[in-house]
Design an enzyme around this catalytic site. Structure first.
Site: not given
Lengths: 247, 649
Positions: B46, B48, B340, B445
């Site tokens: 995504l 690059g 998470r 994240r």
């Protein structure tokens, strides 16, 4: 578990290929087909035999890299899976399993089980896009798309570009691949201004690159791991005809 | 005191104005000069693909490199659940500042405020861009965009395309890339792997790459280099990363002087299919979106656990009152939707206590029975159908009948190359975007934020900031790939390959990589402590020596040689693993995905040490076998009140 693997060996694009049969041992029942090949490769390297080259990456059925013809079927004997999602529980212990690369003139073999699929990229470069620059888009909700159209478009967009459709087609046609892209976009209001150009350019590029014609055998949809159906080929044909008449 | 080597270049002023301010101070390059400027982008995920497409649209000359046969195969394609954006389409009081707040809090206050705010600020434009590209996002019956919720937040801001959001976004970026390849602004080099970075007069000027088909070592020059090469999760051997994902490009940059930030921050995803045996090489993720409707539990009674393990009963036979929905019990406010790291540790806690539900004792249930009752088959099919199918293919168990079994696995790395506000590394002319940099996610994240960051960096941030650097370069001639620096870098690569090929030992690359994975998972995994980390550093050193004595790589360089590719990457994984352990050892606090056993509350929650560790730890390479030097970029929170993360009430 143990298996005999009859596999296509070919040193490089120019070399002549041939089948070799290897015996693989100690395969767990829950192993995937590619894990079985990993195990075989490990055993081959230890014996001083060059390992078998094959394309693979995500191993969860979405990247489209894996591309093996197993026992005469693209992606093997299970339905609607990529080779990485094929599991050894589908094979009888002791069976001889035949593994080949995709066979199609437009996909030349690079080595062993790997083929060159850059023809797919070239078709996409011919018109598989909407010409929009970053920064020029309007608010996402200003384009309303009926729920069912979005779902249908997504059905086609699920194509992973693996090439099973081409490999399984007796004509080596790439119609299902091209249709998946054209149909997915044709179902949406975006990109309408260039729809005709897209259909013409992608079909022309497909023909130029040596893919065969479609004779509606439906083999492609039978082997497509993402269940893209030939309804989308019908939509591609309609788009193409419309484009021809608008010329 | 700011480290003189870490100038973050964060614009002054209120956080809402920083990005506008920076943009207005960026020098732009005129169209006729853009044509003269060359940019190398390594990686076509995504980040690059979107960066290369955008730079192409602007008129730069771009070369892109990927290790796969096509840019479309990059690992972004495997992202399932969705992409966050502060659109507030649900009227649930979402906003840029709320997305900003959630991301900083989710990252356990170890990310850079200004970068995160900018990420939230541009998030809405990403959705607009992707819709315009024809990405078939899920829609409501009225035709409007649909949203779902995700872990760590209390609003619904996640946009999705079934369980294939990453695929659809990547195909959007790939389409834009194809448009530019057709236009001639971008030239694509598939099946090419970067093996070194070339620096001339202190600036990044090109790369050495290996043509994976022919083995040819090639030189490529440019005015700037962008690394969009993803994370280093495969250091652990078993992870949800694709088989070919690797950290080598980042390591090459590190050895050439780019600082590596927060390497110890690795994310362990709570919902993966459990390991089935030691021949496995890849773990499969089950999207976090499943936690929207699935309920996580283990039995309350040990006798039920034992019966499950010996297949005497099925999960569905255990009555409601004998189930421990431990996330709902421990974190009532967020329940199954805690972040998470929290969900992963809670699963480990139950399994460590002996309640794991499969033969290995390393699995918990994710149950959809309630969701199917509440929503009906059709809606569950629409939301999760493909995930259910995938689970059934792999495990031979249908989630429609029995709950899924899941266990945490390595999934994403928050650490990465240190970058300033312009996404430039400590090497001028070298930029890092997406998972390859460290900047936005801190210690953890949030779900659906990786796609957001990759596309934010690629479409809307890097194309602006790189212009400022390039605006000083248009008068410079094309980079000369016959310069001595290129020749030397190429020779070093050839020597490294030769060295590997001449070992001719007895062990396969994978078998050694597996050993590295065991060390990493055991000592640098979900729970870490001082003794273990020291042991990890020592054992990795030993294993590296073993590699150079015993590895067997058949074949030659001058052919398609997948074993050689793996061996080259493993050499770098040793160094990353060691750096991760070193960073984890120095960070004597628990935060986000980094859990130091010495630093926990009585309830077993992470205990941060803001007084001593509220900084980015950036490591400077000092030579082979020499300890790297730690630099610190202090983190300042001027817009967010620092608090202990609380998902209980």
């Amino acid at each position: 578990m143990e298996y005999n693997v009859k596999v296509w060996r070919q040193k490089n694009a120019k070399a002549k290929g041939h089948f070799e049969t290897y015996h693989v041992t100690d395969v767990e029942e829950d192993a995937s087909f590619l894990e079985m090949l990993d195990i075989l490769n490990d055993q081959l390297i230890r014996k001083g035999v060059e390992p078998i080259a094959f394309d693979h990456d995500c191993r969860e059925g979405i990247c489209g890299a894996c591309s093996l013809y197993v026992d005469g079927r693209a992606h093997g004997p299970d339905d609607q899976v990529t080779t990485c999602q094929l599991f050894m529980r589908h094979f009888k212990p002791g069976a001889t399993i035949t593994v080949e690369p995709w066979r199609s003139g437009a996909f030349p073999v690079i080595k062993d089980l790997m083929v060159d699929r850059t023809a797919f990229d070239k078709i996409m470069q011919a018109g598989g896009f909407i010409t929009v620059r970053a920064g020029s888009a309007q608010d996402g909700n200003s384009i309303l798309i009926p729920h069912d159209d979005a779902e249908l478009s997504m059905d086609a967009a699920a194509c992973v570009g693996c090439g099973a459709c081409v490999a399984t087609c007796k004509n080596g046609s790439a119609m299902l691949f091209v249709a998946a892209r054209v149909s997915s976009l044709a179902l949406l209001p975006q990109g309408k201004p260039e729809a005709a150009r897209r259909a013409r350019a992608m079909v022309a590029k497909m023909d130029e690159l040596g893919f065969g014609n479609c004779t509606n055998t439906r083999a492609c949809e039978m082997e497509c791991p993402k269940h893209v159906t030939i309804d989308h080929i019908a939509r591609l044909n309609r788009e193409y005809l419309k484009a021809k008449f608008s010329e | 005191m700011a480290d003189p080597k870490l100038i973050s270049k964060i614009p002054e002023g209120p956080i809402q104005e920083k990005w506008s301010k920076r943009k207005s101070s960026i020098r732009v390059v005129s169209p006729n000069n853009k044509r003269k400027l060359e940019v190398i982008v390594v990686g076509t995920g995504l980040g690059g693909a979107s960066a290369a497409a955008s730079l192409g649209e602007m008129g730069y000359n771009v070369k892109i490199f990927c290790i796969s046969d096509s840019p479309r195969r990059a690992h972004s394609i495997a992202a399932q659940g969705g992409i966050n954006a502060a659109k507030n389409y649900q009227n649930d009081n979402d906003s840029v500042s709320r997305l900003f707040f959630d991301t900083v809090k989710g990252g356990d206050y170890r990310s850079r405020e200004a970068n995160v705010y900018r990420l939230a600020e541009v998030s809405a434009a990403i959705i607009d861009q992707c819709v315009a590209q024809g990405v078939p996002f899920a829609r409501e019956y009225g035709g409007y965009l649909a949203n779902r919720s995700f872990g760590g937040v209390q609003v619904s801001r996640t946009f999705y395309a079934r369980g294939q959001t990453g695929q659809q976004l990547l195909l959007g970026a790939y389409a834009s890339l194809n448009k530019e390849i057709a236009a001639g602004t971008v030239k694509s080099y598939p099946r090419h792997e970067m093996l070194d970075l070339v620096i001339i007069n202190g600036e990044a000027k090109g790369i050495i790459a290996r043509n994976l088909v022919t083995g040819e070592i090639e030189r490529f020059g440019a005015h700037a280099v962008v690394l969009a090469t993803g994370g280093y999760g495969n250091t652990y051997f078993l992870s949800t990363n694709a088989m070919n994902s690797n950290g080598s490009a980042a390591m090459q940059a590190y050895r050439k002087g780019a600082f590596f930030a927060n390497p110890c921050f690795a994310q362990i995803h709570p919902t993966c299919i459990p390991v089935h045996g030691d021949q496995q090489c890849k773990l499969t993720l089950m999207s976090e979106s499943l936690r929207n409707d699935g309920r996580i539990w283990v039995p309350k009674k040990m006798e039920d656990v034992m019966k499950l393990r010996t297949h005497q009963i099925k999960a569905s036979q255990i009555p409601e009152e004998d189930r421990d929905y431990y996330l709902e019990r421990r974190y009532p406010a967020f329940g199954n939707l805690v972040p998470r790291d929290v969900a992963s540790r809670a699963a480990k806690e139950r399994c460590d206590a002996g309640y794991g539900v499969n033969e290995t004792g390393l699995a918990v249930f994710l149950d959809f029975a309630d969701a199917i009752k509440r929503l009906g088959n059709q809606r569950v099919q629409e939301r999760y159908g493909n995930l259910f199918d995938m689970y059934e293919k792999i495990t031979n168990v249908s989630p429609w009948e029995e709950p899924m079994m899941i266990y945490p696995a390595i999934h994403y790395t928050m650490g990465g190359l240190w970058v300033d506000y312009d996404l430039q590394t400590t090497i001028p002319g070298l930029f890092a975007i997406g998972e390859a940099n460290f900047s936005d996610h801190g210690g953890n994240r949030l779900g659906a934020s990786a796609l957001m960051q990759g596309l934010a960096d690629g479409y809307f941030i890097l194309p602006y900031t790189i212009g400022d650097y390039l605006s000083h370069k248009f008068a410079e001639p094309k980079t000369d790939i016959n310069a001595p620096e290129f020749v030397a870098a190429e020779k070093a690569v050839i020597d490294r390959i030769e060295k590997i090929l001449t070992v001719k030992g007895t062990e396969t690359v994978d078998s050694i990589h597996k050993k590295l994975g065991h060390i990493m998972w055991e000592y640098v995994g979900m729970a870490r402590n001082e003794a273990g980390l020291k042991k990890a550093i020592e054992e990795i050193g030993e294993l590296r020596k073993e590699f150079w004595k015993t590895v067997r790589v058949p074949g030659t360089n001058e052919e398609f040689n997948q074993e050689l590719e793996k061996a080259l990457r493993l050499v770098d994984f040793f160094d990353i693993g060691e750096l991760m352990a070193r960073d984890a050892l120095h960070r004597k606090e628990s935060c986000g995905g980094h859990f130091r056993e010495e630093m926990q509350t009585e309830e077993g929650e992470t205990k941060r040490d803001d007084e001593n560790f509220m900084y980015v730890g950036a490591w400077e390479y000092k030579g082979e076998g020499v300890e790297p030097e730690l630099h610190k970029e202090p983190l300042k929170y001027e817009n967010i009140k620092i608090a202990t993360r609380n998902y209980k009430d």
